[in-house]
Design a protein around this motif. Sequence first.
Motif, mmCIF file in Angstrom:
data_model
loop_
_atom_site.group_PDB
_atom_site.id
_atom_site.type_symbol
_atom_site.label_atom_id
_atom_site.label_comp_id
_atom_site.label_asym_id
_atom_site.label_seq_id
_atom_site.Cartn_x
_atom_site.Cartn_y
_atom_site.Cartn_z
ATOM 1 N N SER A 208 50.477 48.316 -24.445
ATOM 2 C CA SER A 208 49.514 48.738 -25.470
ATOM 3 C C SER A 208 48.741 49.950 -24.966
ATOM 4 C CB SER A 208 48.546 47.598 -25.831
ATOM 5 O OG SER A 208 47.742 47.238 -24.716
ATOM 6 N N MET A 209 48.245 50.767 -25.907
ATOM 7 C CA MET A 209 47.427 51.923 -25.542
ATOM 8 C C MET A 209 46.184 51.968 -26.419
ATOM 9 S SD MET A 209 47.540 54.620 -27.997
ATOM 10 C CE MET A 209 47.791 56.204 -27.212
ATOM 11 N N TYR A 210 45.082 52.495 -25.841
ATOM 12 C CA TYR A 210 43.778 52.534 -26.502
ATOM 13 C C TYR A 210 43.274 53.969 -26.369
ATOM 14 C CZ TYR A 210 44.504 47.604 -25.502
ATOM 15 O OH TYR A 210 45.060 46.348 -25.399
ATOM 16 N N ALA A 211 43.102 54.657 -27.503
ATOM 17 C CA ALA A 211 42.843 56.090 -27.471
ATOM 18 C C ALA A 211 41.486 56.465 -28.054
ATOM 19 C CB ALA A 211 43.940 56.831 -28.224
ATOM 20 N N HIS A 212 41.057 57.688 -27.706
ATOM 21 C CA HIS A 212 39.860 58.361 -28.240
ATOM 22 C C HIS A 212 38.549 57.787 -27.713
ATOM 23 C CE1 HIS A 212 42.844 60.141 -30.750
ATOM 24 N NE2 HIS A 212 42.970 59.116 -31.566
ATOM 25 N N MET A 213 38.588 57.081 -26.599
ATOM 26 C CA MET A 213 37.381 56.454 -26.081
ATOM 27 C C MET A 213 36.365 57.479 -25.574
ATOM 28 S SD MET A 213 38.619 52.932 -24.179
ATOM 29 C CE MET A 213 40.067 53.525 -23.313
ATOM 30 N N SER A 214 35.086 57.143 -25.696
ATOM 31 C CA SER A 214 34.036 57.982 -25.124
ATOM 32 C C SER A 214 33.872 57.676 -23.646
ATOM 33 C CB SER A 214 32.711 57.759 -25.853
ATOM 34 O OG SER A 214 32.283 56.404 -25.729
ATOM 35 N N LYS A 215 34.143 56.424 -23.264
ATOM 36 C CA LYS A 215 34.036 56.026 -21.870
ATOM 37 C C LYS A 215 35.039 54.924 -21.574
ATOM 38 C CE LYS A 215 30.651 54.683 -18.325
ATOM 39 N NZ LYS A 215 29.218 54.356 -18.070
ATOM 40 N N VAL A 216 35.748 55.087 -20.448
ATOM 41 C CA VAL A 216 36.707 54.070 -20.003
ATOM 42 C C VAL A 216 36.084 53.285 -18.866
ATOM 43 C CG1 VAL A 216 39.011 53.645 -19.088
ATOM 44 C CG2 VAL A 216 38.641 55.540 -20.679
ATOM 45 N N LEU A 217 36.114 51.957 -18.951
ATOM 46 C CA LEU A 217 35.431 51.105 -17.979
ATOM 47 C C LEU A 217 36.379 50.425 -16.997
ATOM 48 C CD1 LEU A 217 32.850 49.416 -20.389
ATOM 49 C CD2 LEU A 217 32.530 51.443 -18.938
ATOM 50 N N VAL A 218 37.672 50.766 -17.052
ATOM 51 C CA VAL A 218 38.648 50.174 -16.139
ATOM 52 C C VAL A 218 39.451 51.297 -15.485
ATOM 53 C CG1 VAL A 218 38.827 47.990 -17.387
ATOM 54 C CG2 VAL A 218 40.313 49.899 -18.025
ATOM 55 N N ASN A 219 40.203 50.943 -14.457
ATOM 56 C CA ASN A 219 40.968 51.930 -13.698
ATOM 57 C C ASN A 219 42.426 51.525 -13.570
ATOM 58 O OD1 ASN A 219 38.731 53.744 -12.872
ATOM 59 N ND2 ASN A 219 38.005 51.932 -11.770
ATOM 60 N N GLU A 220 43.268 52.501 -13.230
ATOM 61 C CA GLU A 220 44.681 52.201 -13.014
ATOM 62 C C GLU A 220 44.818 51.154 -11.912
ATOM 63 O OE1 GLU A 220 47.168 55.565 -12.340
ATOM 64 O OE2 GLU A 220 46.491 56.630 -14.134
ATOM 65 N N GLY A 221 45.688 50.189 -12.165
ATOM 66 C CA GLY A 221 45.904 49.108 -11.216
ATOM 67 C C GLY A 221 45.093 47.867 -11.497
ATOM 68 N N ASP A 222 44.059 47.982 -12.327
ATOM 69 C CA ASP A 222 43.227 46.813 -12.644
ATOM 70 C C ASP A 222 44.019 45.784 -13.443
ATOM 71 O OD1 ASP A 222 41.104 48.032 -11.412
ATOM 72 O OD2 ASP A 222 39.954 48.416 -13.244
ATOM 73 N N MET A 223 43.861 44.500 -13.103
ATOM 74 C CA MET A 223 44.419 43.421 -13.900
ATOM 75 C C MET A 223 43.366 42.980 -14.911
ATOM 76 S SD MET A 223 47.570 42.615 -13.418
ATOM 77 C CE MET A 223 47.473 41.132 -14.412
ATOM 78 N N LEU A 224 43.743 42.948 -16.174
ATOM 79 C CA LEU A 224 42.826 42.616 -17.253
ATOM 80 C C LEU A 224 43.116 41.223 -17.798
ATOM 81 C CD1 LEU A 224 43.026 45.959 -19.294
ATOM 82 C CD2 LEU A 224 41.538 45.427 -17.345
ATOM 83 N N THR A 225 42.089 40.604 -18.323
ATOM 84 C CA THR A 225 42.257 39.359 -19.054
ATOM 85 C C THR A 225 42.183 39.655 -20.545
ATOM 86 O OG1 THR A 225 39.881 38.925 -18.945
ATOM 87 C CG2 THR A 225 41.261 37.966 -17.222
ATOM 88 N N SER A 226 42.732 38.779 -21.352
ATOM 89 C CA SER A 226 42.682 38.960 -22.801
ATOM 90 C C SER A 226 41.231 38.974 -23.268
ATOM 91 C CB SER A 226 43.433 37.833 -23.502
ATOM 92 O OG SER A 226 43.416 38.006 -24.903
ATOM 93 N N GLY A 227 40.862 39.993 -24.040
ATOM 94 C CA GLY A 227 39.501 40.097 -24.534
ATOM 95 C C GLY A 227 38.531 40.767 -23.582
ATOM 96 N N GLN A 228 39.010 41.235 -22.434
ATOM 97 C CA GLN A 228 38.125 41.891 -21.472
ATOM 98 C C GLN A 228 37.666 43.249 -21.998
ATOM 99 O OE1 GLN A 228 39.581 42.042 -17.413
ATOM 100 N NE2 GLN A 228 38.375 43.860 -16.916
ATOM 101 N N LYS A 229 36.403 43.578 -21.759
ATOM 102 C CA LYS A 229 35.855 44.859 -22.177
ATOM 103 C C LYS A 229 36.490 45.974 -21.354
ATOM 104 C CE LYS A 229 31.371 47.156 -22.947
ATOM 105 N NZ LYS A 229 29.901 46.979 -22.802
ATOM 106 N N ILE A 230 37.057 46.984 -22.040
ATOM 107 C CA ILE A 230 37.774 48.052 -21.345
ATOM 108 C C ILE A 230 37.120 49.419 -21.506
ATOM 109 C CG2 ILE A 230 40.018 46.900 -21.432
ATOM 110 C CD1 ILE A 230 40.652 48.642 -23.910
ATOM 111 N N GLY A 231 36.242 49.573 -22.501
ATOM 112 C CA GLY A 231 35.621 50.867 -22.714
ATOM 113 C C GLY A 231 34.775 50.894 -23.961
ATOM 114 N N LEU A 232 34.348 52.125 -24.298
ATOM 115 C CA LEU A 232 33.525 52.351 -25.482
ATOM 116 C C LEU A 232 34.230 53.338 -26.402
ATOM 117 C CD1 LEU A 232 30.056 52.787 -23.719
ATOM 118 C CD2 LEU A 232 31.069 50.666 -24.609
#
Length: 281
Positions: A208-232
């Motif tokens: 999946s990809m998430y575009a046009h964000m004003s701020k990204v709160l995660v980094n490459e290599g991070d493992m995410l959980t479902s519903g985790q906050k990733i940016g603004l």
Amino acid sequence: MVEIDSPDTIGVGKPLLVNVTSWYPLDDVVVHWAGRDVRPTITQGGGKYHALVYLGIRLRGELGVYPINVTASFWGHTYTFAKDITVVESAWGKETLSVPPKMVKPPKEALVRIAKERERIKAVLNTVSPERYWKLPFSRPAKGKMLSRFGLYRIFNGDTASRHTGLDFRAWEGTPLYAMAAGRVVLKGNFYYAGNCIYVDHGNGFVSMYAHMSKVLVNEGDMLTSGQKIGLSGATGRVNGAHLHLGTFVQGQVVDPEPLFSINVDTMPQMGWIDGIHTAQ
């Protein structure tokens, strides 16, 4: 011995949920579809073994009959099974948008950047990780209303036509955005068209990809959980206002994200046990 549970017909550009099931202890499963192979993760539930995978035909894919070929191994023996899926035309809308001229006809100095970005993205979309991280149901990446739908014929600035390869969510500047499923961040950057964007590998060929964000709160290599906050949310890249553009890809093919959020026991009664959820029989 092995069943291939899936709809018999899908629209072009739509995701296809397939569940390979067996009462026998599956040691290995390979699903071949549209020229690609994937080894889905094998799980147990309801007394059966399951190998769940998403397939699909890209937005501009050809119509017709496509075979799903499955190779399954258990008790030291390998067997082959097949099922035909009919791909039919989908209905698409239209919309007209106004954006800065450079976002329709990029200046020469931007073309090299765009070409490099496409190569990086192509490599990510061809990722088929051996472990499936995603589980049903999927989480909505934003609380806002769904806006521009996947597949729309778009006219930019009156004369340039393209197709919309994602699903837009209303998200005013600074609105929290969330991962639709568990996975690993495999690409992060500021892209010419997508602006501040991340790509998440959910395993077994689903990205999946998430575009046009004003701020990204995660980094490459991070493992995410479902519903985790990733940016603004924001308005970076080719946009005419702040929103979230969500793209989904299965086995390298771009597919409509919207059906992924409407999966329930009424829409897949043939599936049996899915990720520990007992659906109607």
